[in-house]
Motif scaffolding. Structure first.
Motif, PDB file in Angstrom:
ATOM      1  N   ASP A   1      10.970  -9.859  -4.810  1.00 42.19           N
ATOM      2  CA  ASP A   1      10.188 -10.822  -4.321  1.00 42.19           C
ATOM      3  C   ASP A   1      10.107  -9.562  -2.382  1.00 42.19           C
ATOM      4  N   LEU A   2       9.442  -8.863  -2.195  1.00 42.58           N
ATOM      5  CA  LEU A   2       9.412  -8.086  -1.104  1.00 42.58           C
ATOM      6  C   LEU A   2       8.268  -8.484  -0.103  1.00 42.58           C
ATOM      7  N   SER A   3       7.748  -9.220  -0.821  1.00 41.17           N
ATOM      8  CA  SER A   3       6.676 -10.128   0.531  1.00 41.17           C
ATOM      9  C   SER A   3       6.829  -9.816   1.622  1.00 41.17           C
ATOM     10  N   ALA A   4       5.755  -8.782   3.004  1.00 39.83           N
ATOM     11  CA  ALA A   4       6.125  -9.497   3.722  1.00 39.83           C
ATOM     12  C   ALA A   4       7.247  -8.751   4.262  1.00 39.83           C
ATOM     13  N   ALA A   5       7.733  -7.642   4.116  1.00 37.05           N
ATOM     14  CA  ALA A   5       8.863  -7.074   4.678  1.00 37.05           C
ATOM     15  C   ALA A   5       8.387  -5.708   5.201  1.00 37.05           C
ATOM     16  N   ASN A   6       9.373  -5.497   6.157  1.00 41.56           N
ATOM     17  CA  ASN A   6       9.037  -4.596   7.363  1.00 41.56           C
ATOM     18  C   ASN A   6      10.829  -3.693   6.886  1.00 41.56           C
ATOM     19  N   LEU A   7       9.274  -2.544   6.303  1.00 41.62           N
ATOM     20  CA  LEU A   7       9.728  -1.417   5.853  1.00 41.62           C
ATOM     21  C   LEU A   7       8.935   0.005   6.535  1.00 41.62           C
ATOM     22  N   LYS A   8       9.130  -0.201   7.688  1.00 39.33           N
ATOM     23  CA  LYS A   8       8.331   0.707   8.245  1.00 39.33           C
ATOM     24  C   LYS A   8       9.207   1.738   9.023  1.00 39.33           C
ATOM     25  N   GLU A   9       8.285   3.370   8.983  1.00 41.62           N
ATOM     26  CA  GLU A   9       9.149   4.466   8.457  1.00 41.62           C
ATOM     27  C   GLU A   9      10.637   4.183   7.531  1.00 41.62           C
ATOM     28  N   ALA A  10      10.592   3.522   7.128  1.00 38.73           N
ATOM     29  CA  ALA A  10      11.409   3.603   5.782  1.00 38.73           C
ATOM     30  C   ALA A  10      11.605   4.727   4.597  1.00 38.73           C
ATOM     31  N   ASN A  11      12.609   5.353   4.579  1.00 41.01           N
ATOM     32  CA  ASN A  11      12.601   6.845   3.375  1.00 41.01           C
ATOM     33  C   ASN A  11      12.749   5.898   2.378  1.00 41.01           C
ATOM     34  N   LEU A  12      11.925   5.319   1.835  1.00 44.93           N
ATOM     35  CA  LEU A  12      12.112   5.261  -0.224  1.00 44.93           C
ATOM     36  C   LEU A  12      11.483   6.669  -1.355  1.00 44.93           C
TER      37      LEU A  12
ATOM     38  N   TYR B   1       1.612  -7.997   1.804  1.00 44.00           N
ATOM     39  CA  TYR B   1       1.388  -7.888   3.265  1.00 44.00           C
ATOM     40  C   TYR B   1       2.722  -7.579   4.555  1.00 44.00           C
ATOM     41  N   ALA B   2       3.195  -6.363   2.964  1.00 45.35           N
ATOM     42  CA  ALA B   2       4.766  -5.480   3.632  1.00 45.35           C
ATOM     43  C   ALA B   2       4.441  -4.761   5.199  1.00 45.35           C
ATOM     44  N   ILE B   3       4.808  -4.407   5.933  1.00 45.96           N
ATOM     45  CA  ILE B   3       4.547  -3.440   6.332  1.00 45.96           C
ATOM     46  C   ILE B   3       5.175  -1.831   6.131  1.00 45.96           C
ATOM     47  N   LEU B   4       4.819  -1.217   5.871  1.00 50.31           N
ATOM     48  CA  LEU B   4       4.481   0.174   4.964  1.00 50.31           C
ATOM     49  C   LEU B   4       4.390   1.630   6.235  1.00 50.31           C
ATOM     50  N   THR B   5       4.069   0.844   6.799  1.00 46.08           N
ATOM     51  CA  THR B   5       3.238   2.184   8.075  1.00 46.08           C
ATOM     52  C   THR B   5       4.552   3.772   8.453  1.00 46.08           C
ATOM     53  N   ASN B   6       3.887   4.350   8.255  1.00 40.24           N
ATOM     54  CA  ASN B   6       4.844   5.984   8.152  1.00 40.24           C
ATOM     55  C   ASN B   6       5.634   5.915   7.924  1.00 40.24           C
TER      56      ASN B   6
ATOM     57  N   ALA C   1      -1.430  -4.941   2.476  1.00 40.78           N
ATOM     58  CA  ALA C   1       0.003  -3.928   2.891  1.00 40.78           C
ATOM     59  C   ALA C   1      -0.525  -2.969   4.056  1.00 40.78           C
ATOM     60  N   ASP C   2       0.305  -2.632   4.769  1.00 32.73           N
ATOM     61  CA  ASP C   2      -0.442  -1.840   5.455  1.00 32.73           C
ATOM     62  C   ASP C   2       0.793   0.091   5.456  1.00 32.73           C
ATOM     63  N   LEU C   3       0.404   0.106   4.618  1.00 32.07           N
ATOM     64  CA  LEU C   3       0.288   1.691   4.710  1.00 32.07           C
ATOM     65  C   LEU C   3       0.311   2.913   4.805  1.00 32.07           C
ATOM     66  N   SER C   4      -0.511   2.796   6.489  1.00 30.82           N
ATOM     67  CA  SER C   4      -0.747   3.978   7.379  1.00 30.82           C
ATOM     68  C   SER C   4       0.080   4.578   7.353  1.00 30.82           C
ATOM     69  N   GLY C   5      -0.381   6.341   7.707  1.00 23.72           N
ATOM     70  CA  GLY C   5       0.222   6.958   8.226  1.00 23.72           C
ATOM     71  C   GLY C   5       1.540   7.360   6.784  1.00 23.72           C
ATOM     72  N   ALA C   6       1.394   6.627   5.308  1.00 25.38           N
ATOM     73  CA  ALA C   6       2.654   6.534   5.194  1.00 25.38           C
ATOM     74  C   ALA C   6       1.980   7.763   3.994  1.00 25.38           C
ATOM     75  N   ASN C   7       3.602   8.707   3.759  1.00 22.61           N
ATOM     76  CA  ASN C   7       3.276   9.779   2.546  1.00 22.61           C
ATOM     77  C   ASN C   7       3.891   9.365   1.031  1.00 22.61           C
ATOM     78  N   LEU C   8       2.653   9.220   0.646  1.00 20.12           N
ATOM     79  CA  LEU C   8       2.846   9.250  -0.943  1.00 20.12           C
ATOM     80  C   LEU C   8       2.384   9.754  -1.816  1.00 20.12           C
ATOM     81  N   ALA C   9       2.717  10.947  -1.747  1.00 18.60           N
ATOM     82  CA  ALA C   9       2.491  12.787  -2.816  1.00 18.60           C
ATOM     83  C   ALA C   9       3.406  12.013  -4.044  1.00 18.60           C
ATOM     84  N   GLY C  10       2.323  12.536  -5.141  1.00 16.40           N
ATOM     85  CA  GLY C  10       2.621  12.272  -5.903  1.00 16.40           C
ATOM     86  C   GLY C  10       3.638  11.644  -6.742  1.00 16.40           C
ATOM     87  N   ALA C  11       3.676  10.285  -6.315  1.00 22.04           N
ATOM     88  CA  ALA C  11       3.941   8.384  -6.337  1.00 22.04           C
ATOM     89  C   ALA C  11       2.701   8.272  -7.343  1.00 22.04           C
ATOM     90  N   SER C  12       4.005   7.081  -8.109  1.00 21.15           N
ATOM     91  CA  SER C  12       2.798   6.520  -9.134  1.00 21.15           C
ATOM     92  C   SER C  12       2.402   5.416  -9.123  1.00 21.15           C
TER      93      SER C  12
END
Length: 175
Positions: free
Chosen positions: A52-63, A75-80, A96-107
């Motif tokens: 449960d990572l609801s509303a987590a701030n992962l802005k500019e994180a490398n996942l 509601y997580a922040i995954l911007t960029n 969730a905010d995934l604006s500018g995120a790189n999800l290339a090849g993600a499932s």
């Protein structure tokens, strides 16, 4: 001998046969679990199934290549953020905010992206089969060669999105 090894290694590196291996920082993984605050964290390859990572701030994180299958990121922040080749199957990403995120090849197989912000996101080659994208904002997103088969897309905003080669919900290929 030393100089010939250096030359050989340099040639191999130049050919792209040597890669840098990044791994999730265990302290940052624990920080995310405990506080849901991990802006800019390196979580490459992290295994976080059904958290449960609801509303987590992962802005500019490398996942990159992280395994988050079944987790709640509503509601997580995954911007960029970098989510290339991440396993986000059945993940809840409502609003969730995934604006500018790189999800290339993600499932994102069966993921819930209802009302998510994906403006300018890179979803090239991503698997969104069976995903719920109702009312998601995909304006300016790159969906080239993405798999959207059986995705729910009522009310999706697609202005300026690149769809060339994408497999659409009805099975046809976008031109």
């Amino acid at each position: 001998m030393k100089s010939s090894f250096a030359v050989l290694f340099g040639a191999i590196a130049a050919a792209g046969l040597v890669t840098t291996v990044l791994a999730a920082n265990p302290d940052q993984v624990q920080q995310l679990i405990n506080t849901r605050q991990c802006e800019g964290c390196i979580l490459t390859g992290a295994v976080l199934y059904s958290y449960d990572l609801s509303a987590a701030n992962l802005k500019e994180a490398n996942l990159t290549s992280a395994a988050l299958q079944g987790s709640n990121l509503n509601y997580a922040i995954l911007t960029n953020s970098k989510l290339e080749k991440a396993n986000l199957g059945l993940v809840k990403l409502r609003e969730a905010d995934l604006s500018g995120a790189n999800l290339a090849g993600a499932s994102l197989l069966g993921a819930d992206l209802t009302d998510a912000n994906l403006t300018g996101a890179n979803l090239q080659g991503a698997v969104l089969e069976g995903a719920d994208l109702r009312r998601a904002d995909l304006r300016g997103a790159n969906l080239q060669k993405a798999n959207l088969l059986k995705a729910r897309m009522a009310g999706v905003k697609l202005e300026g999105a690149i769809l060339k080669g994408a497999r659409m919900p009805d099975g046809r290929e976008a031109k």
